[in-house]
Scaffold this active site. Sequence first.
Site, PDB file in Angstrom:
ATOM      1  N   GLU A  42      34.769 -61.323  -1.156  1.00 31.56           N
ATOM      2  CA  GLU A  42      34.598 -60.508  -0.042  1.00 31.56           C
ATOM      3  C   GLU A  42      34.829 -58.576  -0.298  1.00 31.56           C
ATOM      4  O   GLU A  42      33.771 -58.523   1.268  1.00 31.56           O
ATOM      5  CB  GLU A  42      36.593 -60.487   0.603  1.00 31.56           C
ATOM      6  CG  GLU A  42      36.645 -61.819   1.790  1.00 31.56           C
ATOM      7  CD  GLU A  42      37.999 -62.117   1.362  1.00 31.56           C
ATOM      8  OE1 GLU A  42      39.173 -61.537   1.163  1.00 31.56           O
ATOM      9  OE2 GLU A  42      37.999 -62.740   1.490  1.00 31.56           O
ATOM     10  N   GLY A  84      39.097 -69.721   2.588  1.00 33.47           N
ATOM     11  CA  GLY A  84      39.481 -70.096   3.940  1.00 33.47           C
ATOM     12  C   GLY A  84      38.587 -71.073   4.613  1.00 33.47           C
ATOM     13  O   GLY A  84      39.412 -70.656   6.014  1.00 33.47           O
ATOM     14  N   SER A 141      40.760 -71.701  -0.806  1.00 34.65           N
ATOM     15  CA  SER A 141      42.234 -72.604   0.113  1.00 34.65           C
ATOM     16  C   SER A 141      42.992 -73.987  -0.656  1.00 34.65           C
ATOM     17  O   SER A 141      42.826 -75.005  -0.355  1.00 34.65           O
ATOM     18  CB  SER A 141      40.522 -73.793   0.875  1.00 34.65           C
ATOM     19  OG  SER A 141      39.962 -73.331   1.527  1.00 34.65           O
ATOM     20  N   HIS A 167      36.468 -59.308  -6.452  1.00 36.49           N
ATOM     21  CA  HIS A 167      36.455 -60.324  -4.450  1.00 36.49           C
ATOM     22  C   HIS A 167      35.333 -60.147  -4.297  1.00 36.49           C
ATOM     23  O   HIS A 167      34.747 -59.922  -3.535  1.00 36.49           O
ATOM     24  CB  HIS A 167      37.788 -60.014  -3.953  1.00 36.49           C
ATOM     25  CG  HIS A 167      38.009 -61.329  -3.520  1.00 36.49           C
ATOM     26  ND1 HIS A 167      37.984 -61.610  -1.766  1.00 36.49           N
ATOM     27  CD2 HIS A 167      39.272 -62.050  -2.997  1.00 36.49           C
ATOM     28  CE1 HIS A 167      37.961 -62.573  -1.577  1.00 36.49           C
ATOM     29  NE2 HIS A 167      39.379 -63.389  -2.212  1.00 36.49           N
ATOM     30  N   GLY A 193      45.641 -67.319  -1.258  1.00 32.27           N
ATOM     31  CA  GLY A 193      45.701 -66.151  -0.145  1.00 32.27           C
ATOM     32  C   GLY A 193      46.730 -66.773   1.283  1.00 32.27           C
ATOM     33  O   GLY A 193      47.336 -66.419   1.181  1.00 32.27           O
ATOM     34  N   GLY A 194      45.311 -67.640   2.310  1.00 32.67           N
ATOM     35  CA  GLY A 194      46.411 -68.066   3.291  1.00 32.67           C
ATOM     36  C   GLY A 194      47.450 -68.652   2.561  1.00 32.67           C
ATOM     37  O   GLY A 194      48.458 -67.610   3.654  1.00 32.67           O
ATOM     38  N   ASN A 215      47.006 -62.724  -2.762  1.00 34.02           N
ATOM     39  CA  ASN A 215      46.633 -62.267  -2.314  1.00 34.02           C
ATOM     40  C   ASN A 215      46.679 -62.416  -0.784  1.00 34.02           C
ATOM     41  O   ASN A 215      46.033 -63.230  -0.029  1.00 34.02           O
ATOM     42  CB  ASN A 215      45.092 -63.355  -3.043  1.00 34.02           C
ATOM     43  CG  ASN A 215      44.302 -61.865  -2.387  1.00 34.02           C
ATOM     44  OD1 ASN A 215      44.452 -60.805  -0.813  1.00 34.02           O
ATOM     45  ND2 ASN A 215      42.881 -62.254  -1.703  1.00 34.02           N
ATOM     46  N   TRP A 216      47.437 -61.015  -0.553  1.00 32.40           N
ATOM     47  CA  TRP A 216      47.715 -61.626   1.192  1.00 32.40           C
ATOM     48  C   TRP A 216      46.471 -60.156   1.543  1.00 32.40           C
ATOM     49  O   TRP A 216      46.752 -60.604   2.894  1.00 32.40           O
ATOM     50  CB  TRP A 216      48.914 -60.049   1.583  1.00 32.40           C
ATOM     51  CG  TRP A 216      50.143 -60.941   1.512  1.00 32.40           C
ATOM     52  CD1 TRP A 216      51.237 -62.501   0.089  1.00 32.40           C
ATOM     53  CD2 TRP A 216      51.443 -60.474   1.306  1.00 32.40           C
ATOM     54  NE1 TRP A 216      51.332 -62.801   0.454  1.00 32.40           N
ATOM     55  CE2 TRP A 216      52.531 -62.239   0.985  1.00 32.40           C
ATOM     56  CE3 TRP A 216      52.129 -59.555   1.826  1.00 32.40           C
ATOM     57  CZ2 TRP A 216      53.576 -61.454   0.975  1.00 32.40           C
ATOM     58  CZ3 TRP A 216      53.023 -59.272   1.574  1.00 32.40           C
ATOM     59  CH2 TRP A 216      54.308 -60.474   1.633  1.00 32.40           C
ATOM     60  N   LYS A 217      45.387 -60.462   0.856  1.00 29.49           N
ATOM     61  CA  LYS A 217      44.232 -59.373   1.793  1.00 29.49           C
ATOM     62  C   LYS A 217      44.974 -58.168   2.230  1.00 29.49           C
ATOM     63  O   LYS A 217      45.761 -57.916   2.645  1.00 29.49           O
ATOM     64  CB  LYS A 217      43.393 -60.418   2.598  1.00 29.49           C
ATOM     65  CG  LYS A 217      43.391 -61.783   1.608  1.00 29.49           C
ATOM     66  CD  LYS A 217      42.189 -62.553   2.668  1.00 29.49           C
ATOM     67  CE  LYS A 217      41.883 -64.165   1.348  1.00 29.49           C
ATOM     68  NZ  LYS A 217      40.618 -64.829   1.420  1.00 29.49           N
ATOM     69  N   GLU A 239      36.208 -68.349  -8.186  1.00 30.37           N
ATOM     70  CA  GLU A 239      37.174 -68.514  -6.359  1.00 30.37           C
ATOM     71  C   GLU A 239      35.454 -68.991  -5.766  1.00 30.37           C
ATOM     72  O   GLU A 239      34.619 -67.656  -5.591  1.00 30.37           O
ATOM     73  CB  GLU A 239      37.722 -67.609  -5.765  1.00 30.37           C
ATOM     74  CG  GLU A 239      38.814 -66.797  -5.902  1.00 30.37           C
ATOM     75  CD  GLU A 239      39.675 -66.265  -5.202  1.00 30.37           C
ATOM     76  OE1 GLU A 239      40.225 -66.786  -4.434  1.00 30.37           O
ATOM     77  OE2 GLU A 239      39.268 -65.447  -4.650  1.00 30.37           O
TER      78      GLU A 239
END
Length: 239
Positions: A96, A169, A200, A94, A221-222, A6-8, A163
């Site tokens: 966010e 994150g 994470s 998600h 993600g990150g 997930n590159w956001k 999640e």
Amino acid sequence: MYFIANWKMFGGLNSLNSLHKVNKFLKFLKKKSAKIIYCPPSTLIRPMSKKLKKSKIEVGAQNCHEHESYGAFTGSINSIMLKNVGAKYVIIGHSENRQAGETDKLINLKVKSALKSGLKVIFCIGETLKQKRKKRTKQVLNKQIKLGLNKINNHKKILIAYEPVWSIGTGLIPKRNELLQTITSIKSIKRNFKVLYGGSVNPKNINELKSINNIDGFLIGGASQDPNKFIDIIKKTYN
Ligand code: PGA
């Protein structure tokens, strides 16, 4: 095992160069069960799917509008448009976006519209730290599943991504036993559904996470923006 990147809201055209390394690695990965999916920002779906035409990596989107027909919705993109440019999957729900105002009802409409357009859905659920402290995790997840997947039974087309909001994150992950129990409980509500973990995930904690044997994959993600870390996570999962 699913490995979903997930590159956001990160990445431009030059970020696609990093796929070369991952592709090369995958050519030598003799694991038929490994499903690799990249969910870049919408602007990169077309160029990425073009680049990955001959690759085993599939492409997904990060959200969609709830109407699968065209309409006067400035700034929005629907599931048909995503499919048209090469997306096979879409992340919906998600945290966010939930935090930005997406309700369970809206999420349910989005899931239905995505399935109707022929996309597979990565359906995200998760509790906040406050809810966890109040020991309401199970209740929160049950509600998110019940409302978000209301009148939807297409278990082959939906992946559930658990999640915890507090782990996204932050570098924090749930305790082994807690995670095992939560995944078991999700699977008891939605039988036959694949359940992924996200929050994470990185090369340092993947050994611990992979030892939880009812997890069907990871939403990353990150760490997915760095091809070396992403490759490392896959490598370690199979070691
Ligand atoms: P993270 O993000 O791996 O950076 O915690 C996961 C996600 O939000 O899907």
